[in-house]
Every structure is written in C-alpha cells, then in structure tokens.
Design a protein around this motif. Structure first.
Motif, mmCIF file in Angstrom:
data_model
loop_
_atom_site.group_PDB
_atom_site.id
_atom_site.type_symbol
_atom_site.label_atom_id
_atom_site.label_comp_id
_atom_site.label_asym_id
_atom_site.label_seq_id
_atom_site.Cartn_x
_atom_site.Cartn_y
_atom_site.Cartn_z
ATOM 1 N N THR A 1 38.199 40.724 44.721
ATOM 2 C CA THR A 1 39.462 40.334 44.089
ATOM 3 C C THR A 1 39.735 38.854 44.323
ATOM 4 O OG1 THR A 1 41.828 40.760 43.977
ATOM 5 C CG2 THR A 1 40.845 41.002 46.121
ATOM 6 N N ASN A 2 40.480 38.278 43.401
ATOM 7 C CA ASN A 2 40.950 36.905 43.597
ATOM 8 C C ASN A 2 42.335 36.916 44.228
ATOM 9 O OD1 ASN A 2 39.511 36.121 40.413
ATOM 10 N ND2 ASN A 2 38.636 35.751 42.408
ATOM 11 N N HIS A 3 43.019 38.062 44.165
ATOM 12 C CA HIS A 3 44.400 38.143 44.671
ATOM 13 C C HIS A 3 44.548 39.342 45.593
ATOM 14 C CE1 HIS A 3 45.470 35.118 41.760
ATOM 15 N NE2 HIS A 3 44.761 35.804 40.873
ATOM 16 N N THR B 1 35.040 24.562 45.082
ATOM 17 C CA THR B 1 34.323 25.842 45.237
ATOM 18 C C THR B 1 32.808 25.580 45.265
ATOM 19 O OG1 THR B 1 34.158 26.187 42.879
ATOM 20 C CG2 THR B 1 36.084 27.135 43.974
ATOM 21 N N PRO B 2 32.056 26.476 45.898
ATOM 22 C CA PRO B 2 30.596 26.307 45.885
ATOM 23 C C PRO B 2 30.057 26.260 44.454
ATOM 24 C CG PRO B 2 31.202 27.963 47.496
ATOM 25 C CD PRO B 2 32.461 27.610 46.765
ATOM 26 N N ALA B 3 30.718 26.981 43.537
ATOM 27 C CA ALA B 3 30.264 26.969 42.139
ATOM 28 C C ALA B 3 30.376 25.558 41.562
ATOM 29 C CB ALA B 3 31.093 27.942 41.311
ATOM 30 N N ASP B 4 31.486 24.854 41.856
ATOM 31 C CA ASP B 4 31.665 23.489 41.345
ATOM 32 C C ASP B 4 30.673 22.527 41.994
ATOM 33 O OD1 ASP B 4 33.649 24.268 39.669
ATOM 34 O OD2 ASP B 4 35.301 23.739 41.020
ATOM 35 N N LEU C 1 22.937 31.800 50.284
ATOM 36 C CA LEU C 1 24.391 31.884 50.221
ATOM 37 C C LEU C 1 25.030 30.776 51.065
ATOM 38 C CD1 LEU C 1 26.087 34.000 48.743
ATOM 39 C CD2 LEU C 1 26.386 35.144 50.923
ATOM 40 N N ALA C 2 25.901 30.000 50.408
ATOM 41 C CA ALA C 2 26.527 28.891 51.131
ATOM 42 C C ALA C 2 27.820 29.358 51.778
ATOM 43 C CB ALA C 2 26.812 27.742 50.166
ATOM 44 N N MET C 3 27.763 29.584 53.061
ATOM 45 C CA MET C 3 28.974 29.893 53.830
ATOM 46 C C MET C 3 28.690 29.645 55.308
ATOM 47 S SD MET C 3 29.183 34.060 53.675
ATOM 48 C CE MET C 3 30.662 34.219 54.637
ATOM 49 N N PRO D 1 38.045 32.101 42.459
ATOM 50 C CA PRO D 1 36.856 32.265 41.606
ATOM 51 C C PRO D 1 35.790 31.228 41.961
ATOM 52 C CG PRO D 1 38.862 32.105 40.281
ATOM 53 C CD PRO D 1 39.253 31.805 41.690
ATOM 54 N N GLY D 2 34.546 31.654 41.919
ATOM 55 C CA GLY D 2 33.431 30.718 42.130
ATOM 56 C C GLY D 2 33.126 30.453 43.591
ATOM 57 N N THR D 3 33.560 31.349 44.479
ATOM 58 C CA THR D 3 33.278 31.120 45.898
ATOM 59 C C THR D 3 32.146 32.017 46.400
ATOM 60 O OG1 THR D 3 35.146 32.570 46.355
ATOM 61 C CG2 THR D 3 35.520 30.215 46.593
ATOM 62 N N GLY D 4 31.551 32.787 45.492
ATOM 63 C CA GLY D 4 30.334 33.518 45.865
ATOM 64 C C GLY D 4 30.509 34.996 46.156
ATOM 65 N N LYS D 5 31.522 35.623 45.592
ATOM 66 C CA LYS D 5 31.730 37.054 45.864
ATOM 67 C C LYS D 5 30.607 37.891 45.231
ATOM 68 C CE LYS D 5 35.920 36.696 44.229
ATOM 69 N NZ LYS D 5 35.925 35.222 44.138
ATOM 70 N N SER D 6 30.338 37.611 43.954
ATOM 71 C CA SER D 6 29.271 38.368 43.281
ATOM 72 C C SER D 6 27.918 38.031 43.905
ATOM 73 C CB SER D 6 29.246 38.052 41.790
ATOM 74 O OG SER D 6 30.513 38.308 41.240
ATOM 75 N N SER D 7 27.736 36.754 44.272
ATOM 76 C CA SER D 7 26.465 36.352 44.897
ATOM 77 C C SER D 7 26.285 37.074 46.221
ATOM 78 C CB SER D 7 26.436 34.847 45.144
ATOM 79 O OG SER D 7 26.795 34.149 43.989
ATOM 80 N N MET D 8 27.379 37.287 46.923
ATOM 81 C CA MET D 8 27.314 38.002 48.209
ATOM 82 C C MET D 8 26.857 39.449 47.997
ATOM 83 S SD MET D 8 27.941 38.398 51.462
ATOM 84 C CE MET D 8 29.086 37.304 52.246
HETATM 85 N N1 LIG Z 1 28.836 30.782 48.492
HETATM 86 C C1 LIG Z 1 27.962 30.474 47.533
HETATM 87 N N2 LIG Z 1 26.688 30.210 47.835
HETATM 88 C C2 LIG Z 1 25.791 29.894 46.893
HETATM 89 N N3 LIG Z 1 26.091 29.811 45.588
HETATM 90 C C3 LIG Z 1 27.347 30.049 45.221
HETATM 91 C C4 LIG Z 1 28.343 30.399 46.176
HETATM 92 N N4 LIG Z 1 29.503 30.574 45.517
HETATM 93 C C5 LIG Z 1 29.244 30.362 44.238
HETATM 94 N N5 LIG Z 1 27.954 30.037 44.041
HETATM 95 C C6 LIG Z 1 27.332 29.750 42.755
HETATM 96 O O1 LIG Z 1 28.358 29.739 41.794
HETATM 97 C C7 LIG Z 1 28.162 30.688 40.769
HETATM 98 C C8 LIG Z 1 29.347 31.629 40.692
HETATM 99 O O2 LIG Z 1 29.404 32.383 41.876
HETATM 100 P P1 LIG Z 1 29.896 33.891 41.929
HETATM 101 O O3 LIG Z 1 29.758 34.520 40.603
HETATM 102 O O4 LIG Z 1 29.237 34.538 43.062
HETATM 103 O O5 LIG Z 1 31.431 33.656 42.239
HETATM 104 P P2 LIG Z 1 32.600 34.721 42.342
HETATM 105 O O6 LIG Z 1 33.293 34.453 43.615
HETATM 106 O O7 LIG Z 1 32.054 36.066 42.127
HETATM 107 O O8 LIG Z 1 33.532 34.303 41.148
HETATM 108 P P3 LIG Z 1 34.574 35.211 40.341
HETATM 109 O O9 LIG Z 1 35.722 35.457 41.261
HETATM 110 O O10 LIG Z 1 34.951 34.354 39.199
HETATM 111 O O11 LIG Z 1 33.857 36.439 39.944
HETATM 112 C C9 LIG Z 1 26.904 31.437 41.102
HETATM 113 O O12 LIG Z 1 25.991 31.220 40.073
HETATM 114 C C10 LIG Z 1 26.370 30.840 42.372
HETATM 115 O O13 LIG Z 1 25.122 30.280 42.155
#
Ligand SMILES: Nc1ncnc2c1ncn2[C@@H]1O[C@H](COP(=O)(O)OP(=O)(O)OP(=O)(O)O)[C@@H](O)[C@H]1O
Ligand SMILES: [Mg+2]
Length: 514
Positions: A351-353, A414-417, A192-194, A233-240
C-alpha cells in the motif's frame, strides 16, 4: 564348455542352493551392506529412486572435477541442467563423515512380464554400499536427507510461475481459477536498494520461515507469514516481492481483489493455491473500499461475529462495483480457518497509504512484519550506483560521496527516480553521477524552501490563533501562553503577552507563573 558341462552334470536345485550359500557366506564375511533402490517398485515409480537421482546431481556435479562420466538432463519448465551418474558408474558421497558408495546399475529387462502399463526395456536402480557399522545412519537420517535435498533441488530447478485471477471467477478446462505465466523477474535481494541491515533482517526472517516447519508445528500455528510493504510509489515494493520469490524459489499468486465478487470465491482461490507460494494483494487500499470492521459493527449495533450477511459489511465502493467481498472475508482469507488449508504460504500486501487500512488487517498473525519502503537513503544509492554503473567502493571521489550524503535524505528521491537518471546516462558514468547530484540538490533546495514557507505559515497561524483565544478568554489565553513558553513555542509575540498581563487580575501571581 566347462560351464555347459556343469549345467548338465549338477542339477539346477543344487546349483541354486550352492549359489545362495556362497552369497550368504560372502555377505557374512563382508564388512559392507548393500541397499538396492530400483526405479520401479512393482508397477509404481519408486519416489526414492527419483529423489536419489536428483540428490546425486549435486554430488555428481562436484565429482565432475575428478573426471567421472556424467549424464546431463534438462527437464521441461526448467532453465537448469542437472547432472546424473551415467549407467553402471559409481560415486562416493560423504554424509556426516561416513563414505557412501553409490552405483547406478542398468540391466536389460529379460522378458516383458504382464503389466497394466508398459515397463521400460532397461531395469535401472541404485545400489548403496555402506559399512555395516554405519547401517543405522543410513536408515535413520541419510534417506530423509536425500528426500529433503531432492525436493529442494526440484523447486530451485523448476521455473517459477506468476498466477493471476484476471479471468474473474471463471475456471479453465481443468477447473483452475488461476492463469499462469512463467515468472522471470530479475530482482533479487542483491539488486534491491535499501539499508543493508534491514535487508538482512528481512532475508533472515524469510529463511527462518522457510525452514521453520517444526517450529510452527510445535507452536500450534499454521505455517504462514504476512508481510505488509508500505511506502511512496517507486520505492521498490513490487521489486521486493519479486526478490522474496526469487530468494525462496516460491511461486507468486497475484490476487486482483476487484475481480473477486464474493467471499466464497476468495476462499476457492485460496484453496487452489499451492504451498511454497507468495499470495500478493497489491495496493490493498485501492483494490477495494473495505469498511472499518468496528465502524460497521457499531453502525449495525452488533459485534463482528454476529454479522451474518456479507451485505451488512459491504463497502460503498465495492457495492457500486457489484462486488460483495467484505473485510471480514479478507480477514478470514489471511488468518481464518481457511487460511491453513495448505501450508508454507506467505501473504504480502502493499500500500501507499498504510493509515487507510483497518487495524484488524494489520495485526500480528495477519501482517506479521511491517516493512517501510522509504525514499532512497545513502546506502541504497550506493547499491544503485553499483548495479547500474558498476561503481564499487573507492571509485567515487570523496567530495562526491560527501555531497551525496549531505543531500540524499533531504531530497526525498525514490529509488525509481534515481534509477531513471542512472539508466539515462549509463554510457557516461561521470555524467550520470553529476546529473544525479544536480537533481538531488535541486530537490533538496525545493524541499527546504517549501519547508521554510510552511513553517512560517504555521507560526503565523499559531500566533493568530493564540491572539484570538486570548481576546476571547484572557484566563485560558494566559494558560496557553504559559504552556507555549514551557514548550518553547512562544517566539516573538510581545504584543500578546502585554495584552494578557494588562487583563489578568492578579498580576503578581501571573508574573511568578510566567
Ligand atoms: N528499492 C529499490 N531497489 C532497486 N530498484 C528499485 C527500488 N525501488 C524502485 N526500484 C526501481 O523502480 C522501479 C519501480 O519499482 P517498484 O515497482 O518496485 O515500486 P513500487 O514501490 O512497487 O511502486 P508502486 O507503489 O507504484 O507500485 C522498478 O523498475 C525498480 O527497478
Ligand atoms: Mg508496485
């Protein structure tokens, strides 16, 4: 021959008595005492035997180095192989400095006695040998220690499941409302990148929770904890969430609120979750348009507690979807009386908001820890570079590190980008870093430009507003001008000051004030 002679000469009663006497004499002289843990106790399976077998799997694994014979097993639904003590083999475990000798005793069952269920042909059991002086230790804490360790190993070895309520309210053949699939998400706290300090704080909080049964009991709280993950979005909430589940070895219940039609259904779902699980509601602001508790209460002129019918608290969006789940229902789900049926549960909302959520939902006790998942920071990008390209400290040129540090915060990527750029170029590390740097610089440039434009527009709007107010009410305009000067907002509008000075009756006073 001697044995058969003795058998015929000595009567069986005497033989039995002398044998017992010898045994007693031996026990009395011996410095050791023995405990038998048999596999089957009457007709029931002895839980302690199974626990001991699992417990020894860790000790036995260590013993493998010294060359003991081990048996290997792999359970259904498990991706781990466990080691066990082979038949009639022994092993020494050390607990609090006290050696404990374990022997796995396997004998053939003499004759099949009557039983409601068939017994195995072999009689299996463990014998523990310990010095008499350490007897109290075994009975007090060693057995508890074995039971605890075994349940932990069982949980770790067992593959985790991801449950979903996508079937709506319908139940399966066993009356279960959740559907499950094996959960094999590779995200961990290492990947996890944070910011490492924040990451460690979350890990510590989770560990404190998982080991805090006694604390929660003493404090009179139900053993649960809530985490709110918010951010773009894409900052790793689901990954967390996946990392949390992997860290604790918990199952995940992904609750789809739009599939739940009534509060009672929500309660049923909650009751059918197991302990040691994470209950997740993703995108809570989009799942259902929950009304503000206060607003609804005020509208109906009654307090929250007075609201009997869910219909009164029903949200507009939910109503349209034929969904009568209410905010009150959700609040009770997370922190009401029902939330404590079962224990060791974690609630995670994403949540995003965050600003759209009702404060009642976010208060401590429901969402105890609010975690902001931010855009990629400098320490986070180093973790991604390590995970995706194998960069370790010192691999990157100093100039590149400096440039990354300069633009990373401004770029708001974002980490996703970032991951996407790195994955695309993963065969060529230098190209990947170059492209990433280019992308970051481009984004930072755009941000700077749009920020400059916005600032300029705000300034103009502010000045126009001040001019307008000064013309409408010179006294008020003057006060505002003075306030602006004090705050350092007043920049270059000499025209406005001129205008004010000419209109204010007491110029001397005005000068002093300015
Ligand atoms: N903090 C992070 N560390 C490592 N990988 C990350 C991180 N954030 C995002 N990613 C990568 O980006 C992709 C999307 O991340 P993730 O689904 O966790 O984002 P999210 O915050 O849940 O987005 P959303 O709000 O759209 O649901 C994942 O496949 C993951 O590999
Ligand atoms: Mg997500």
């Amino acid at each position: 021959f001697c044995q058969s002679l003795l058998h015929t000469v000595i009567p069986p009663e005497l033989r039995f008595a002398s044998l017992k006497f010898c045994q007693r004499l031996f026990n009395w002289c011996s410095t050791y005492c023995y405990y038998d843990i048999t596999e089957i106790d009457g007709v029931n399976t002895n839980e302690l035997y199974n626990a001991a077998q699992l417990y020894l799997s860790t000790t036995a694994a260590a013993a493998a180095v010294t060359g003991s014979r081990l048996s290997l097993t792999r359970a259904v639904n498990s991706s781990a192989v466990t080691f066990g003590l082979a038949n009639n083999d022994r092993l020494v475990d050390v607990f609090r400095g006290v050696p404990v000798v374990w022997e796995h005793v396997v004998t053939q069952r003499q004759s099949q006695t009557f039983s409601w269920r068939p017994l195995p042909e072999e009689k299996r059991g463990f014998t523990i040998r310990i010095k008499k002086q350490d007897k109290a230790l075994i009975l007090d804490s060693y057995l508890d220690h074995i039971m605890y360790k075994a349940s932990e190993i069982r949980r770790k070895n067992q593959d985790r499941f991801l449950y979903t309520n996508s079937r709506g309210g319908s139940l399966d053949s066993r009356g279960h409302p959740w559907e499950s699939v094996p959960f094999k998400h590779p995200s961990t706290f290492d990947t996890l990148a944070m910011d490492p300090i924040r990451k460690q704080a979350i890990k510590d909080d989770l560990d404190d929770f998982a080991t805090g049964q006694a604390f929660y009991q003493t404090a009179g709280r139900s053993w649960k904890r809530g985490y709110l993950l918010y951010g773009p979005p894409g900052t790793g909430k689901s990954s967390m969430i996946a990392a949390m589940a992997n860290h604790l070895g918990y199952d995940i219940y992904d609750l789809e609120l739009t599939e739940v039609h009534h509060n009672s259904e929500l309660r049923k779902l909650l009751m059918k979750t197991s302990s040691k699980s994470i209950i997740v509601i993703e995108d809570i602001d989009c799942s259902i348009n929950l009304t503000n508790r206060k607003k609804t209460a005020a509208a109906s002129g009654r307090s929250h507690h007075e609201m009997g019918s869910p219909l009164e608290m029903r949200s507009g969006g939910a109503e349209e979807a034929g969904n009568s789940i209410t905010l009150s229902g959700l609040l009770n789900f997370t922190d009401g009386l029902w939330s404590c049926c079962g224990s060791e549960r974690i609630f995670v909302f994403t949540t995003n908001h965050v600003e759209k959520l009702d404060p009642a939902l976010l208060r401590s006790g429901r969402m105890d820890m609010h975690i902001f998942m931010s855009y990629c920071s400098f320490p986070a990008i180093l973790i991604l570079l390590k995970n995706y390209l194998g960069f370790v400290e010192g691999d990157l040129y100093e100039a590149v590190v400096r440039e990354l540090g300069e633009v990373i915060d401004e770029a708001e990527m974002t980490p996703a980008d970032v991951s996407e750029v790195l994955i695309k170029n993963r065969r060529d590390r230098d190209k990947a870093v170059g492209e990433l740097l280019g992308e970051l610089k481009a984004r930072a440039g755009k941000k700077r430009e749009s920020l400059g434009l916005m600032r300029e527009r705000n300034e103009v709007a502010e000045e126009e507003e001040q001019e307008k107010r000064a013309l409408e009410s010179p006294k008020q305009g003057f006060d505002e001008l003075q306030e602006s000067c004090e705050k350092g907002i007043w920049r270059r509008n000499n025209q406005l000051s001129e205008l004010l000075f000419t209109r204010i009756p007491d110029r001397g006073k005005a000068n002093v004030r300015v």
